[in-house]
Design a protein around this motif. Sequence first.
Motif, PDB file in Angstrom:
ATOM      1  N   ASN A 129       6.886   3.379   3.150  1.00 15.48           N
ATOM      2  CA  ASN A 129       8.128   4.133   2.920  1.00 15.48           C
ATOM      3  C   ASN A 129       8.733   3.934   1.519  1.00 15.48           C
ATOM      4  OD1 ASN A 129      10.035   5.962   3.891  1.00 15.48           O
ATOM      5  ND2 ASN A 129      11.371   4.383   4.697  1.00 15.48           N
ATOM      6  N   GLN A 130       7.865   3.924   0.486  1.00 19.65           N
ATOM      7  CA  GLN A 130       8.393   3.733  -0.875  1.00 19.65           C
ATOM      8  C   GLN A 130       9.297   4.880  -1.317  1.00 19.65           C
ATOM      9  OE1 GLN A 130       5.070   3.299  -0.159  1.00 19.65           O
ATOM     10  NE2 GLN A 130       4.472   1.263  -0.897  1.00 19.65           N
ATOM     11  N   GLN A 131       9.163   6.046  -0.703  1.00 23.24           N
ATOM     12  CA  GLN A 131      10.036   7.173  -1.072  1.00 23.24           C
ATOM     13  C   GLN A 131      11.504   6.865  -0.794  1.00 23.24           C
ATOM     14  OE1 GLN A 131       7.560   7.307   1.155  1.00 23.24           O
ATOM     15  NE2 GLN A 131       8.078   8.571   2.943  1.00 23.24           N
ATOM     16  N   HIS A 132      11.752   5.987   0.185  1.00 21.04           N
ATOM     17  CA  HIS A 132      13.117   5.543   0.461  1.00 21.04           C
ATOM     18  C   HIS A 132      13.747   4.927  -0.790  1.00 21.04           C
ATOM     19  CE1 HIS A 132      15.764   2.512   2.963  1.00 21.04           C
ATOM     20  NE2 HIS A 132      16.494   3.343   2.269  1.00 21.04           N
ATOM     21  N   ILE A 133      12.963   4.096  -1.494  1.00 24.47           N
ATOM     22  CA  ILE A 133      13.479   3.443  -2.699  1.00 24.47           C
ATOM     23  C   ILE A 133      13.763   4.481  -3.784  1.00 24.47           C
ATOM     24  CG2 ILE A 133      13.097   1.619  -4.391  1.00 24.47           C
ATOM     25  CD1 ILE A 133      11.028   0.405  -2.513  1.00 24.47           C
ATOM     26  N   VAL A 143      10.574   5.037 -13.021  1.00 27.41           N
ATOM     27  CA  VAL A 143       9.660   4.590 -11.966  1.00 27.41           C
ATOM     28  C   VAL A 143       8.252   4.489 -12.533  1.00 27.41           C
ATOM     29  CG1 VAL A 143       8.623   5.149  -9.739  1.00 27.41           C
ATOM     30  CG2 VAL A 143      11.049   5.601 -10.128  1.00 27.41           C
ATOM     31  N   HIS A 144       7.608   3.349 -12.314  1.00 23.61           N
ATOM     32  CA  HIS A 144       6.254   3.138 -12.823  1.00 23.61           C
ATOM     33  C   HIS A 144       5.342   2.712 -11.668  1.00 23.61           C
ATOM     34  CE1 HIS A 144       9.046   2.321 -16.216  1.00 23.61           C
ATOM     35  NE2 HIS A 144       8.195   3.105 -16.853  1.00 23.61           N
ATOM     36  N   LEU A 145       4.328   3.543 -11.393  1.00 22.27           N
ATOM     37  CA  LEU A 145       3.332   3.222 -10.368  1.00 22.27           C
ATOM     38  C   LEU A 145       2.179   2.503 -11.060  1.00 22.27           C
ATOM     39  CD1 LEU A 145       3.269   6.574  -8.331  1.00 22.27           C
ATOM     40  CD2 LEU A 145       4.724   4.571  -8.002  1.00 22.27           C
ATOM     41  N   ASN A 146       2.013   1.231 -10.770  1.00 22.23           N
ATOM     42  CA  ASN A 146       1.094   0.379 -11.531  1.00 22.23           C
ATOM     43  C   ASN A 146      -0.243   0.112 -10.849  1.00 22.23           C
ATOM     44  OD1 ASN A 146       3.034  -0.297 -13.744  1.00 22.23           O
ATOM     45  ND2 ASN A 146       4.192  -1.160 -12.038  1.00 22.23           N
ATOM     46  N   GLY A 204      -2.801   3.801  -2.806  1.00 26.85           N
ATOM     47  CA  GLY A 204      -2.968   4.401  -1.495  1.00 26.85           C
ATOM     48  C   GLY A 204      -2.816   5.909  -1.536  1.00 26.85           C
ATOM     49  N   GLU A 205      -2.823   6.491  -0.369  1.00 26.83           N
ATOM     50  CA  GLU A 205      -2.886   7.943  -0.223  1.00 26.83           C
ATOM     51  C   GLU A 205      -1.654   8.682  -0.739  1.00 26.83           C
ATOM     52  OE1 GLU A 205      -1.674   8.823   4.294  1.00 26.83           O
ATOM     53  OE2 GLU A 205      -3.021   7.097   4.102  1.00 26.83           O
ATOM     54  N   ARG A 240       0.839  -1.197   0.000  1.00 25.27           N
ATOM     55  CA  ARG A 240       0.000   0.000   0.000  1.00 25.27           C
ATOM     56  C   ARG A 240       0.872   1.244   0.000  1.00 25.27           C
ATOM     57  NH1 ARG A 240      -3.420  -0.582   5.169  1.00 25.27           N
ATOM     58  NH2 ARG A 240      -1.574  -1.754   5.797  1.00 25.27           N
ATOM     59  N   LEU A 241       0.413   2.262  -0.685  1.00 26.76           N
ATOM     60  CA  LEU A 241       1.176   3.512  -0.764  1.00 26.76           C
ATOM     61  C   LEU A 241       0.797   4.386   0.428  1.00 26.76           C
ATOM     62  CD1 LEU A 241       0.917   4.217  -4.615  1.00 26.76           C
ATOM     63  CD2 LEU A 241       2.454   2.680  -3.357  1.00 26.76           C
ATOM     64  N   ILE A 242       1.352   4.027   1.568  1.00 23.39           N
ATOM     65  CA  ILE A 242       1.096   4.729   2.825  1.00 23.39           C
ATOM     66  C   ILE A 242       2.437   4.991   3.499  1.00 23.39           C
ATOM     67  CG2 ILE A 242      -1.236   3.797   3.147  1.00 23.39           C
ATOM     68  CD1 ILE A 242      -0.044   1.688   5.001  1.00 23.39           C
TER      69      ILE A 242
END
Length: 385
Positions: free
Chosen positions: A214-218, A256-259, A237-238, A208-210
Amino acid sequence: MSDKKKIALFVPAIGFGGAEKVVSLLTFELTKYFDVTLILLYNVIKLPISDDVKVIVLSKEGESFKTSKIQHYLDYIKFIFKYNKTLKNENIEVVISFMLRQNVMTGIAKMFNKNVKTIISERCFPSLRYKNNRTTSFLTQIIIPLFYNKNNKLFSNSIHINEDLKNNFNVKIDSSVIYNPIVLNTEKLAINNYDSLEDNFNIVTVGRLIPVKNQQHILHSLSKLPQNFCLDVYGDGELSTKLNMLSKELSLKNRVHLNGNVLNIHYNIKLHHCFILSSISEGFPNVLLEAMSMGLPVIATNCMSGPLELLNENEPVDIEMGTFYKAKYGLLVNVNDVEGLAQALLFYQQHNEERLVYSGLGYTRSKDYGVDKIGNQFKELIESV
């Protein structure tokens, strides 16, 4: 009429979250031994469940999750009475609830149904997960010990969660650990060779994008790497808009691809060269285990809790900032260590043979969590109350 023991599984809905995936799998396994009722707050079922399970939805037809906090809490007060009535009407002998609000409701129901045996399950590391604001932190310090201790037993998916509940929330009931189950992969492993350092090195993450994931770390780590490092993100997610904006700010738009959410996630992730779990905290990361079962080499933050247990059999490690640790079944990095994650990715890209070795090691480790083995542990827990 069945002479099987009547049990109930209680979750808010069957979505794509970790606890929901566990319950989805358990409906097939536990019906071998018990008469199973699935109690949901809302009529949302996005994952397969057994045809042998009776489903009871506590909300009205067409009712959905509330965005207003006031309405949200009013709903739970209403559901407490319906939940209590359902347990009585269905003659439930043992109920297992998952996650904080359902566990609290089960503790309250136990006060009015003394004959019902209640087992609750915590799925995250409480001291980290419930401190996101002062109100939540204050309330959980009161309601967790007050209502969790009304139940017969507790299980979580990490020894660290149980220790946290005992030491920081004064939870005194009998506790145990049952790890999350998976359906073991019987297909060809996703061992994608990487012959040339000039080719794209394809990375994947799922969740989930919450904030806690912590996906921003990647993304920040990716910005330190050559242009041929590419990332696929699966989940919604949010933070979707913020992550899109960050990828542009870091000049990663084409890398980067948000799928979003996809149903055939296993097919999609096995096309990559490695998997990353970047969480600040976890309960037990299903996606990490699923990636390992596909033969994907993995990198995970050494967060509380789950990755250390999965990747290093819970043997403690000390990771210097800016570096990574070669654990038994994958690579570990510190939480929010941008340079450490970048170095781990470079290691996998530049050491193809070791990356393939971790592919096999991770797959071997995943066999410890087969649904038949974990299902039997649930059976033993239920029969023990």
